[in-house]
Design an enzyme around this catalytic site. Structure first.
Site, PDB file in Angstrom:
ATOM      1  CD  GLN A  26      -1.094  -0.459   3.709  1.00 20.46           C
ATOM      2  OE1 GLN A  26      -1.187   0.331   4.657  1.00 20.46           O
ATOM      3  NE2 GLN A  26      -1.764  -1.616   3.664  1.00 20.46           N
TER       4      GLN A  26
ATOM      5  CG  HIS B 120      -0.346   5.741   4.055  1.00 16.49           C
ATOM      6  ND1 HIS B 120      -1.489   4.976   3.977  1.00 16.49           N
ATOM      7  CD2 HIS B 120       0.473   5.136   4.947  1.00 16.49           C
ATOM      8  CE1 HIS B 120      -1.368   3.950   4.809  1.00 16.49           C
ATOM      9  NE2 HIS B 120      -0.186   4.019   5.401  1.00 16.49           N
TER      10      HIS B 120
ATOM     11  CD  GLU C 251       2.062   4.570   8.264  1.00 19.33           C
ATOM     12  OE1 GLU C 251       0.877   4.924   8.388  1.00 19.33           O
ATOM     13  OE2 GLU C 251       2.406   3.456   7.832  1.00 19.33           O
TER      14      GLU C 251
ATOM     15  CG  HIS D  96       4.038   1.184   3.699  1.00 17.04           C
ATOM     16  ND1 HIS D  96       3.537   2.341   3.141  1.00 17.04           N
ATOM     17  CD2 HIS D  96       3.117   0.808   4.626  1.00 17.04           C
ATOM     18  CE1 HIS D  96       2.385   2.663   3.695  1.00 17.04           C
ATOM     19  NE2 HIS D  96       2.096   1.732   4.600  1.00 17.04           N
TER      20      HIS D  96
ATOM     21  NE  ARG E 259      -6.565  -3.410   0.657  1.00 18.06           N
ATOM     22  CZ  ARG E 259      -7.828  -3.046   0.789  1.00 18.06           C
ATOM     23  NH1 ARG E 259      -8.647  -3.073  -0.235  1.00 18.06           N
ATOM     24  NH2 ARG E 259      -8.288  -2.643   1.962  1.00 18.06           N
TER      25      ARG E 259
END
Length: 338
Positions: free
Chosen positions: A96, A98, A115, A173, A193
């Protein structure tokens, strides 16, 4: 004086096909009948379990109390700034990505999702995939997705307990099995995804591929050695300082005082931030003047509203916890290695 108090959060257990029935590394007293992948601690819909605000969500409380809760360092005074959760992968997560802030805003989202991962536990051989292999282009990666061999082009690295990993927006990642992760991120659930090993779940290739960056600053965080504090009775490890969050690890054997004023040599304005404590070993008591004490045990998260100012953590023998907050000044991306 604000009526706010330290909040003990109720974990929200989220079933995932890659999750596990055994969460005993963090929650030894919980039994589950379905595979749990995540335990959300400070999501918008996560609820307080103690005191006068019991059963109210962080989203609701942030709108009501604004900077009294989230602090003056937060980007949006009416939005809880950080999402923390435990991840329990027993199988590989989907591959996936972000988006970063700029890409997310092109898609109509308020911000992206940077993150970091703290490795709370790791079995031998635990791995994560972080970014594309050197020299791999976005076009080559897209072709590998259609040819069902996307894993081959990912940069797989071994991970060990106690490490901190930075995952910048735009990084392809995934997590492999065997590790328990504490994830700290911008308050966003925007995930695209790209590849899912044939599981019957939708992919998000158009937006996902548009979000992918071929070069990223992600990797294992290079950090200084732990520092003895409180006369050598306690230890503080600076795990990560990044543009959207800072995370420190504390190991306490004696009471320790803290403040919601953001610590930063670059910022003299006295900005404040909500503080989020997540216990990974042992237990202790969180105390704030004029408020009822709150127990902090392994797996618990306690939210300290910014307006409280000072608070103390008193260990019951010993306690080890992460403390996350919003930085008060501009912070560059951390130094990393793969």
């Amino acid at each position: 004086m604000t009526q706010l108090c330290p909040f003990l959060m109720s974990p929200a257990f989220d079933p995932r096909p890659w999750g596990t029935l055994d969460l005993s590394a963090i929650y030894p007293n919980h039994k589950f009948n379905e595979r749990i992948g995540e335990a959300w601690l400070t999501g918008d819909n996560c609820a307080v379990s103690n005191g006068p605000f019991a059963k109210r969500t962080l989203a609701d409380l942030s709108k009501e109390f604004a900077s009294e809760l989230v602090g003056t360092a937060a980007h949006d005074p009416q939005r809880f700034p950080l999402l923390l959760k435990f991840l329990f992968p027993e199988e590989k997560l989907s591959v996936q990505v972000h988006p970063d802030d700029e890409t997310a805003q092109r898609f109509g989202e308020p911000w992206g999702k940077n993150e970091c991962w703290y490795v709370a536990h790791a079995k031998p051989g635990s791995q994560v995939a972080l970014g594309l292999k050197p020299g791999v282009t976005r076009a080559q990666f897209e072709q590998s997705i259609h040819e069902k061999r996307a894993e081959e082009l990912l940069n797989w690295i071994n991970v060990y307990q106690g490490e901190m990993i930075y995952v910048a927006g735009g990084t392809v990642h995934t997590l492999g099995p065997g590790a328990v992760i504490v994830e700290t991120q911008q308050q966003s659930d925007t995930t695209y995804r790209l590849y899912d090993y044939g599981r019957p779940r939708p992919l998000h290739l158009e937006r996902g591929l548009a979000s992918v960056k071929e070069r990223v600053a992600s990797g294992k965080v290079i950090r200084p050695a732990p520092v003895a504090i409180n006369g050598g009775k306690n230890r503080r490890s600076s795990m990560i300082a990044a543009p959207y969050f800072t995370v420190d690890l504390f190991e306490l054997k004696a009471p320790q005082d803290f403040s919601t004023v953001v610590e930063s040599v670059k910022d003299e304005s006295g900005k404040t931030s909500v503080q989020i404590l997540v216990a990974v070993e042992g237990c202790g008591v969180v105390e704030a003047q004029g408020r009822d004490p709150v127990m902090l045990a392994k797996g618990d998260a306690v939210v300290i509203p910014a307006a409280l100012g000072a608070f103390r953590v008193r260990p019951q023998w010993a306690v080890e916890f992460l403390k996350a907050c919003v930085p008060g000044a501009a912070v560059p991306e951390p130094a990393t290695r793969l």
